[in-house]
Write an enzyme that holds these catalytic residues in place. Structure first.
Site, PDB file in Angstrom:
ATOM      1  CE1 TYR A 185     -11.039  -9.418  34.056  1.00  0.00           C
ATOM      2  CE2 TYR A 185     -11.326  -7.929  32.203  1.00  0.00           C
ATOM      3  CZ  TYR A 185     -10.650  -8.967  32.820  1.00  0.00           C
ATOM      4  OH  TYR A 185      -9.576  -9.549  32.189  1.00  0.00           O
ATOM      5  CG  ASN A 215     -12.380 -15.751  31.249  1.00  0.00           C
ATOM      6  OD1 ASN A 215     -11.721 -15.089  30.438  1.00  0.00           O
ATOM      7  ND2 ASN A 215     -12.125 -15.743  32.539  1.00  0.00           N
ATOM      8  CG  HIS A 298     -10.859 -14.377  25.881  1.00  0.00           C
ATOM      9  ND1 HIS A 298     -10.501 -13.052  26.034  1.00  0.00           N
ATOM     10  CD2 HIS A 298     -10.830 -14.928  27.131  1.00  0.00           C
ATOM     11  CE1 HIS A 298     -10.266 -12.809  27.322  1.00  0.00           C
ATOM     12  NE2 HIS A 298     -10.457 -13.925  28.001  1.00  0.00           N
ATOM     13  CG  HIS A 308      -5.127 -18.270  31.437  1.00  0.00           C
ATOM     14  ND1 HIS A 308      -6.147 -18.700  32.255  1.00  0.00           N
ATOM     15  CD2 HIS A 308      -4.974 -16.937  31.665  1.00  0.00           C
ATOM     16  CE1 HIS A 308      -6.610 -17.666  32.951  1.00  0.00           C
ATOM     17  NE2 HIS A 308      -5.909 -16.595  32.619  1.00  0.00           N
ATOM     18  CB  VAL A 336      -2.160 -14.589  28.746  1.00  0.00           C
ATOM     19  CG1 VAL A 336      -0.858 -14.359  29.514  1.00  0.00           C
ATOM     20  CG2 VAL A 336      -2.445 -16.071  28.625  1.00  0.00           C
ATOM     21  CG  HIS A 337      -4.669 -10.565  32.748  1.00  0.00           C
ATOM     22  ND1 HIS A 337      -5.252 -10.708  33.986  1.00  0.00           N
ATOM     23  CD2 HIS A 337      -5.660 -10.801  31.837  1.00  0.00           C
ATOM     24  CE1 HIS A 337      -6.535 -11.016  33.843  1.00  0.00           C
ATOM     25  NE2 HIS A 337      -6.804 -11.074  32.541  1.00  0.00           N
TER      26      HIS A 337
END
Length: 436
Positions: A185, A215, A298, A308, A336-337
């Site tokens: 990140y 991403n 991903h 998403h 997706v978290h």
């Protein structure tokens, strides 16, 4: 007496109502619990090093019986050599590698070294040092036969939850770490790549880390910086060894598992290099030697979270038929978290010949959890929860594996989801399908 009877009936009615609500919530897998609060960015204590001392050390698989050792030095003249052996302090072998560096606006990277060592013995502890400098590191090579265990966690970042996830993974007796994208990140701030490398070094220097891009690795500045320059420079994967022309997609074998890492952020249509490479790679798979077929990328194809939605539809349309025809067993994704596990599924419906899809983008990122799920829960979705955690895939033999997901709950690795998975090798599914 009548009053007592009414009270008893009222209590029974209340208890029945509570049980009904609990059962309804459980059926929808929307189990609520008191989640700990978000955590700030994790900062390592200041630890000054000499310019030639290796930093950000990590290892990855580099073909049959070979390991790639990667590290960074601030000394541009530091040699790209790795000394190694099976006894501490005694280095019977030495390998020469290569080095690179990159610029990003005002940032100048250190010298990034990549050195392939081997051939190595399977399931063996090796001691090594980089660039002729201490400290000494050690790693354990994966086994050549079952059982074999993978730790899986995506979307890591550098928060307190990241540290908690890494601590839990460190307790797992695993052979290889799989990471389906979104590593540091850094998001254009390049020194965050350096701090991420320092954060993961204790684990990544001891077991192979196999990663693909997300991403947040895409740090493109038009006319100034190419896409993925930071990621490709620092995290070199065995793409050449697997016949790929891009570090963004490749494959490798461990024990009896053929693992394919795909790129969600490079071309994937029917005319792309990635599509052609994937088709050729699948056609070369010998399921007698590697009865398990595992795939990572991903952006999830099967996602019932509100976050998403639809982002991977085109990739899924293009590539899912290839994976289905090849009999892929398990597909991991991040982005997706949250966590979600499906039934075997294909073309949007449960299918006994499809793959089990697992979204595990819950490693500890700074953006927080994706808490909202779509209702009703799709037929193909089995378990879903918005919590930080990691997964462990223990492949026992050619037909059976155990998957477990461990929630980071109050800093304890709670096993929250567990399932046995049977491979498609003896299912008859592949015999009824032929890849054109």
């Amino acid at each position: 007496m009548e009053l007592k009877l009414k009270i008893i009936l009222l209590l029974l009615l209340s208890l029945t109502t509570i049980l009904f609500i609990c059962a309804t919530v459980r059926a929808g897998e929307e189990v609520e619990y008191l989640r700990p609060p978000p955590r700030k960015a994790f900062r390592l204590p200041w630890d000054p090093k000499s310019s030639s001392q290796p930093q950000q050390v990590h290892i990855s698989l580099a073909g049959d019986k070979h390991i790639r050792v990667s590290w960074v030095t601030t000394d541009k003249s530091s040699p790209s050599i790795v000394e190694y052996g099976t006894s501490t302090g005694k280095y019977s072998y030495k390998a020469q590698g290569e080095s690179t560096k990159y610029s990003y606006v005002l940032y100048r990277s250190g010298m990034i070294h990549h050195t392939v060592i081997g051939p190595l013995q399977d399931n063996t502890v090796y001691f090594y040092r980089c660039g002729g400098e201490d400290p000494e590191f050690q790693f354990k090579t994966p086994p050549s036969k079952f059982p074999v265990t993978f730790a899986v966690a995506g979307d890591l970042g550098q928060t307190g939850w990241t540290k908690s996830t890494l601590d839990h993974i460190d307790q797992c007796k695993y052979d290889v770490h799989l990471l389906p994208g979104d590593l540091s990140y850094a998001d254009y701030i390049q020194h965050r790549w350096d701090t991420f490398g320092q954060l993961v070094q204790p684990l990544a220097s001891a077991r192979p880390w196999m990663v693909t891009q997300g991403n947040h690795e895409k740090e493109y500045i038009p006319f100034v910086v190419d896409e993925f320059i930071s990621y490709n420079s620092r995290w070199k994967m065995p793409f050449e060894e697997s016949g790929s022309t891009s570090n963004l997609y490749y494959s490798f074998d461990v024990a009896g598992v053929h693992t394919i890492m795909l790129g969600s952020y490079t071309d994937y249509d029917d005319y792309s290099d990635q599509y052609r490479w994937l088709k050729a790679d699948l056609q070369k798979v010998d399921r007698k030697k590697t009865p398990w077929l595992v795939v990572l990328f991903h952006v999830p194809w099967y996602n019932s979270n509100e976050a998403h939605q639809g982002e991977a539809d085109d990739m899924m349309t293009s590539m899912e038929p290839l994976l289905y025809a090849a009999g892929a067993d398990i597909v991991f994704a991040g982005h997706v978290h949250a966590y979600e596990r499906t039934k075997r599924v294909y073309n949007g419906k449960p299918d006994p010949c499809g793959a089990v899809h697992i979204t595990i983008g819950d490693g500890g990122n700074k953006e927080g959890l994706a808490r909202k799920y779509k209702l009703p829960q799709p037929e193909w979705s089995v378990f879903r929860e918005a919590s930080f955690g990691h997964g462990e895939l223990a492949i026992i033999n050619s037909t059976h594996a155990s998957w477990s997901w461990h929630r980071n709950d109050d800093d304890e690795p709670v096993r929250s989801d567990q399932v046995s998975i049977t491979s498609l090798i003896d299912s008859g599914c592949r015999s009824i399908r032929v890849m054109n």
